[in-house]
Design a protein around this motif. Structure first.
Motif, PDB file in Angstrom:
ATOM      1  N   PHE A  45       0.820  -1.199   0.000  1.00 27.26           N
ATOM      2  CA  PHE A  45       0.000   0.000   0.000  1.00 27.26           C
ATOM      3  C   PHE A  45       0.864   1.263   0.000  1.00 27.26           C
ATOM      4  CE2 PHE A  45      -3.465  -2.694   0.519  1.00 27.26           C
ATOM      5  CZ  PHE A  45      -4.652  -1.991   0.521  1.00 27.26           C
ATOM      6  N   THR A  46       2.012   1.209   0.652  1.00 31.54           N
ATOM      7  CA  THR A  46       2.903   2.367   0.663  1.00 31.54           C
ATOM      8  C   THR A  46       3.357   2.711  -0.744  1.00 31.54           C
ATOM      9  OG1 THR A  46       3.696   1.845   2.896  1.00 31.54           O
ATOM     10  CG2 THR A  46       5.075   3.273   1.552  1.00 31.54           C
ATOM     11  N   PHE A  47       3.774   1.722  -1.506  1.00 30.78           N
ATOM     12  CA  PHE A  47       4.199   1.959  -2.882  1.00 30.78           C
ATOM     13  C   PHE A  47       3.022   2.347  -3.765  1.00 30.78           C
ATOM     14  CE2 PHE A  47       7.940  -0.392  -1.475  1.00 30.78           C
ATOM     15  CZ  PHE A  47       8.959   0.305  -2.124  1.00 30.78           C
ATOM     16  N   LEU A  48       1.882   1.707  -3.543  1.00 34.16           N
ATOM     17  CA  LEU A  48       0.710   1.988  -4.372  1.00 34.16           C
ATOM     18  C   LEU A  48       0.221   3.420  -4.181  1.00 34.16           C
ATOM     19  CD1 LEU A  48      -1.512   0.969  -6.292  1.00 34.16           C
ATOM     20  CD2 LEU A  48      -2.792   0.237  -4.281  1.00 34.16           C
ATOM     21  N   LEU A  49       0.120   3.849  -2.929  1.00 30.12           N
ATOM     22  CA  LEU A  49      -0.417   5.180  -2.654  1.00 30.12           C
ATOM     23  C   LEU A  49       0.597   6.287  -2.920  1.00 30.12           C
ATOM     24  CD1 LEU A  49      -2.705   3.496  -1.320  1.00 30.12           C
ATOM     25  CD2 LEU A  49      -2.951   5.378   0.292  1.00 30.12           C
ATOM     26  N   ALA A  50       1.819   5.916  -3.262  1.00 26.19           N
ATOM     27  CA  ALA A  50       2.811   6.937  -3.603  1.00 26.19           C
ATOM     28  C   ALA A  50       2.391   7.733  -4.828  1.00 26.19           C
ATOM     29  CB  ALA A  50       4.170   6.286  -3.846  1.00 26.19           C
ATOM     30  N   THR A  51       1.574   7.141  -5.674  1.00 24.84           N
ATOM     31  CA  THR A  51       1.131   7.814  -6.898  1.00 24.84           C
ATOM     32  C   THR A  51      -0.222   8.486  -6.737  1.00 24.84           C
ATOM     33  OG1 THR A  51       0.058   5.812  -7.763  1.00 24.84           O
ATOM     34  CG2 THR A  51       2.387   6.120  -8.262  1.00 24.84           C
ATOM     35  N   PHE A  52      -0.827   8.358  -5.567  1.00 21.29           N
ATOM     36  CA  PHE A  52      -2.162   8.895  -5.344  1.00 21.29           C
ATOM     37  C   PHE A  52      -2.074  10.361  -4.918  1.00 21.29           C
ATOM     38  CE2 PHE A  52      -5.477   5.396  -4.994  1.00 21.29           C
ATOM     39  CZ  PHE A  52      -4.752   4.509  -5.758  1.00 21.29           C
ATOM     40  N   PRO A  53      -3.192  11.105  -5.020  1.00 19.14           N
ATOM     41  CA  PRO A  53      -3.198  12.494  -4.552  1.00 19.14           C
ATOM     42  C   PRO A  53      -2.745  12.589  -3.097  1.00 19.14           C
ATOM     43  CG  PRO A  53      -5.192  12.035  -5.801  1.00 19.14           C
ATOM     44  CD  PRO A  53      -4.486  10.724  -5.629  1.00 19.14           C
ATOM     45  N   ALA A  54      -1.957  13.612  -2.798  1.00 17.42           N
ATOM     46  CA  ALA A  54      -1.420  13.780  -1.448  1.00 17.42           C
ATOM     47  C   ALA A  54      -2.534  13.906  -0.420  1.00 17.42           C
ATOM     48  CB  ALA A  54      -0.514  15.010  -1.400  1.00 17.42           C
ATOM     49  N   GLY A  55      -3.626  14.574  -0.788  1.00 16.26           N
ATOM     50  CA  GLY A  55      -4.735  14.731   0.150  1.00 16.26           C
ATOM     51  C   GLY A  55      -5.318  13.406   0.582  1.00 16.26           C
ATOM     52  N   LEU A  56      -5.385  12.446  -0.345  1.00 13.77           N
ATOM     53  CA  LEU A  56      -5.917  11.124  -0.015  1.00 13.77           C
ATOM     54  C   LEU A  56      -4.955  10.373   0.904  1.00 13.77           C
ATOM     55  CD1 LEU A  56      -8.364   9.285  -0.747  1.00 13.77           C
ATOM     56  CD2 LEU A  56      -6.850   8.179  -2.376  1.00 13.77           C
ATOM     57  N   VAL A  57      -3.675  10.494   0.658  1.00 13.96           N
ATOM     58  CA  VAL A  57      -2.682   9.824   1.495  1.00 13.96           C
ATOM     59  C   VAL A  57      -2.695  10.414   2.906  1.00 13.96           C
ATOM     60  CG1 VAL A  57      -0.242   9.251   1.730  1.00 13.96           C
ATOM     61  CG2 VAL A  57      -1.274   9.355  -0.544  1.00 13.96           C
ATOM     62  N   ILE A  58      -2.832  11.722   2.997  1.00 10.55           N
ATOM     63  CA  ILE A  58      -2.915  12.373   4.302  1.00 10.55           C
ATOM     64  C   ILE A  58      -4.148  11.892   5.059  1.00 10.55           C
ATOM     65  CG2 ILE A  58      -3.269  14.602   5.451  1.00 10.55           C
ATOM     66  CD1 ILE A  58      -1.573  15.849   3.175  1.00 10.55           C
ATOM     67  N   TYR A  59      -5.274  11.802   4.343  1.00 14.75           N
ATOM     68  CA  TYR A  59      -6.497  11.286   4.970  1.00 14.75           C
ATOM     69  C   TYR A  59      -6.269   9.882   5.496  1.00 14.75           C
ATOM     70  CZ  TYR A  59     -10.696   8.400   4.956  1.00 14.75           C
ATOM     71  OH  TYR A  59     -11.646   7.483   5.274  1.00 14.75           O
ATOM     72  N   TRP A  60      -5.668   9.017   4.683  1.00 18.13           N
ATOM     73  CA  TRP A  60      -5.485   7.615   5.061  1.00 18.13           C
ATOM     74  C   TRP A  60      -4.578   7.502   6.287  1.00 18.13           C
ATOM     75  CZ3 TRP A  60      -8.260   3.684   3.240  1.00 18.13           C
ATOM     76  CH2 TRP A  60      -7.832   2.382   3.467  1.00 18.13           C
ATOM     77  N   ALA A  61      -3.496   8.283   6.309  1.00 14.95           N
ATOM     78  CA  ALA A  61      -2.581   8.255   7.454  1.00 14.95           C
ATOM     79  C   ALA A  61      -3.268   8.762   8.718  1.00 14.95           C
ATOM     80  CB  ALA A  61      -1.338   9.100   7.147  1.00 14.95           C
ATOM     81  N   TRP A  62      -4.028   9.840   8.585  1.00 10.79           N
ATOM     82  CA  TRP A  62      -4.737  10.405   9.733  1.00 10.79           C
ATOM     83  C   TRP A  62      -5.814   9.441  10.234  1.00 10.79           C
ATOM     84  CZ3 TRP A  62      -4.569  13.249  13.692  1.00 10.79           C
ATOM     85  CH2 TRP A  62      -5.690  13.876  14.252  1.00 10.79           C
ATOM     86  N   ASN A  63      -6.510   8.806   9.324  1.00 12.93           N
ATOM     87  CA  ASN A  63      -7.537   7.838   9.697  1.00 12.93           C
ATOM     88  C   ASN A  63      -6.909   6.654  10.426  1.00 12.93           C
ATOM     89  OD1 ASN A  63     -10.463   6.814   9.288  1.00 12.93           O
ATOM     90  ND2 ASN A  63      -9.238   5.137   8.478  1.00 12.93           N
TER      91      ASN A  63
END
Length: 605
Positions: free
Chosen positions: A559-577
């Motif tokens: 998931f770390t490698f996969l979400l590296a290409t995703f919008p930063a806002g989505l990654v921030i949401y996922w980490a915060w969640n």
């Protein structure tokens, strides 16, 4: 359900989530079509449809077609342009009416009466200082013309009507929200054609088409509107985003890819509709025709390759002809949306014009009834807080509170499973070779302790629709485009700009473009997300089977490698969640007396 079935189901749920997340990246809907190589360009107007006053030709409107394409009297033919010219030269040398609004600049060409020059003055191509404004419409004669026009069609050619080469006169030099402009053209036979353009302070044009009949003959014609685009634009080709021809006809959403319309029979997809709308959409902006919602129109999506150049058009033609008696005049009004797909403004137009489902010009997707409310929640929080990133973090807290009773129950069950881990490991050591006995003993343990082995699935199932809905909000809404967060995150809709390949922004070069290997560009926020996912996983009950445990341990890395290409806002949401879930789960485990560290089997002595 046996233990093995339960494990397989849990594993299937987790792997399904991974597949769904990666599907949009690894399996684009269609490969980008090649950009046109030729500067040969053609222009024209639509041909009449079934209804009064016309017949249907086999050729596409706005293009030259083949030698066998029938000629239709009264319908302007194509005009060839041998070589593309620069945009600035064309705009400087052709007679035009300027357009000046708070959000738009451009002009209307008096040659043909076309709206073919439009720039979005508040939007730029990148966040870099001095980046050019977004150019939406371009005039004929440039490499890739993109324009809209309105007119009248007479099928038998008995009456002269304005065509692509007609030169109109204007009563004013500039169109503004406070000052409409009327274009006029006289056919020399007693008929005067007029087009009055009005524009609001955002992106809506209203076009009043008027015919004044000073002859001694009754005049009957069909009003039309068209949007023509030459050249296939560069598209992302993602499965979750539609870019191409679009509309809502007879209450049904039509999303037609550029390649699909080119492959359609005769390059035409046609449908009769009462009202509705249709146009051409990019990711963040679009041009759309909105005919009078009280009339019946025949609509078309058309596409054709001419000498290696792809040409696309959406158009409508009234099914009932407009009759103008001698000494009288008739006026009809239609609208054109041309600009950024700002959700709140789109909704205002939908209500004001009575256009059903106009908001679907924004591709909210299958999770529409989750995605759109989620967008408005973030939008409202941003108005109060002033930062979309913080708004996402606050919304995440609200979402966690909304699902708190359900998640709390699930985490309590998971804590109970965690507490049973030593006994489960002991059973595996005792009956590992006897799978049937092991399953029986496991089920007996679950029943005796009131534990649910599927308890860990619920938080994942809850997050899936919210995750995808938020991803759509981040990916398709222009409000999120180039919205800053803090520090190095200048655009929440773009991936984290740092990378291990540039020392997380310390080294003096940007993130290299690696194509499919972009997953190697691990930024700071994807790494933070991966760490939180790993920590959360360590709190969950671990599968007794070592192989399954290793697979689950590998998930945060993937998931770390996969979400590296995703919008930063989505990654921030996922980490915060994940962080909020870790806190909640750790508190519950502590109250239940469950150790946080790795469980160990009880001693056999």
């Amino acid at each position: 359900m046996g233990q093995q079935d339960q494990r397989n189901l849990l594993l299937a749920i987790v792997l399904s989530l991974a597949i769904l997340l990666g599907f949009q990246y690894f399996l684009p809907q269609e490969p980008p079509l090649e950009a046109p190589q030729s500067s040969e360009q053609v222009i024209g107007q639509p041909t009449p449809q079934p209804g009064q006053g016309g017949t249907v030709p086999s050729t596409i409107p706005g293009a030259t077609g083949s030698a066998s394409a029938p000629s239709v009297p009264g319908i302007p033919g194509a005009v060839g342009v041998s070589a593309a010219q620069s945009r600035s030269d064309l705009l400087a040398t052709s007679p035009r009416v300027k357009i000046e609004t708070p959000k738009l600049s451009g002009s209307i060409s008096l040659n043909g009466g076309r709206l073919d020059d439009l720039v979005l003055t508040e939007l730029r191509e990148t966040i870099e200082e001095g980046s050019p404004n977004i150019v939406l419409l371009s005039p004929l004669g440039t490499a890739e013309p993109y324009y809209a026009n309105f007119g009248w069609s007479v099928g038998d050619g008995s009456v002269a009507t304005p065509d692509a080469s007609s030169v109109w006169s204007a009563d004013k030099t500039t169109l503004t929200p406070q000052q409409p402009v009327t274009l006029s053209w006289d056919n020399g036979e007693g008929l005067t054609f007029q087009k009055t353009f009005e524009v609001d302070e955002n992106y809506l044009f209203t076009v009043h088409q008027r015919v004044v009949n000073n002859s001694d003959q009754t005049f009957t014609a069909l009003p039309y509107g068209l949007i023509n685009r030459t050249g296939t634009p560069d598209i992302l080709g993602f499965y979750i985003l539609h870019e191409g021809l679009v509309g809502v006809l007879n209450e049904n959403l039509q999303e037609i890819d550029y390649s699909d319309v080119l492959e359609a029979e005769n390059g035409v997809i046609s449908e009769s509709s009462n009202g509705g709308w249709l146009g051409i959409t990019d990711k963040y902006w679009a041009a759309a025709l909105i005919p009078d919602q009280s009339v019946s129109v025949t609509t078309r999506f058309t596409g054709q390759n001419l000498a290696g150049v792809a040409s696309y058009q959406t158009d409508y033609l009234y099914n009932d002809g407009v009759v103008v008696a001698p000494g009288s005049s008739v006026e009809i009004s239609n609208s054109l949306f041309a600009g950024a797909k700002v959700v709140t403004q789109i909704d205002e137009y939908e209500t004001a014009l009575g256009v059903n489902h106009f908001d679907k010009i924004v591709d909210f997707g299958w999770f529409y009834y989750i995605t759109k409310p989620l967008f408005y929640a973030i939008h409202w929080l941003n108005e109060k807080i002033g930062n979309f990133g913080v708004a996402i973090l606050v919304l995440t807290v609200f979402i966690k509170l909304a699902f708190f009773p359900l998640a709390n129950k699930s985490y309590k069950a998971m804590a109970k499973m965690r507490k049973l881990q030593p006994e489960m490991l002991d059973l595996r050591e005792r009956f590992g070779e006897d799978k049937q006995r092991l399953n029986q003993e496991m089920m007996a343990l679950y029943k005796r302790e009131g534990a649910n082995p599927m308890s860990g699935c619920l938080p994942i199932l809850i997050q899936i629709p919210v995750f995808f809905a938020l991803y759509k909000v981040m990916f398709v809404t222009i409000e999120m485009r180039q919205a800053p967060f803090f520090g190095w995150i200048k655009d929440l809709s773009a991936p984290d700009p740092t990378s291990i390949l540039n020392g997380f922004g310390i080294l003096p070069w940007g993130v290299p473009e690696l194509g499919l290997l972009n997953v190697l560009n691990l930024g700071v926020w994807p790494l933070i997300m991966g760490i939180t996912m790993f920590l959360q996983q360590k709190l969950n009950p671990q599968p007794p089977d070592p192989i399954q445990a290793k697979i689950f341990l590998f998930m945060p890395i993937m998931f770390t490698f996969l979400l590296a290409t995703f919008p930063a806002g989505l990654v921030i949401y996922w980490a915060w969640n994940n962080t909020l879930s870790i806190i909640q789960q750790a508190v519950i485990m502590k109250r239940a007396g469950v150790p946080i560290g790795n469980p160990t089997p009880p001693s056999k002595t």
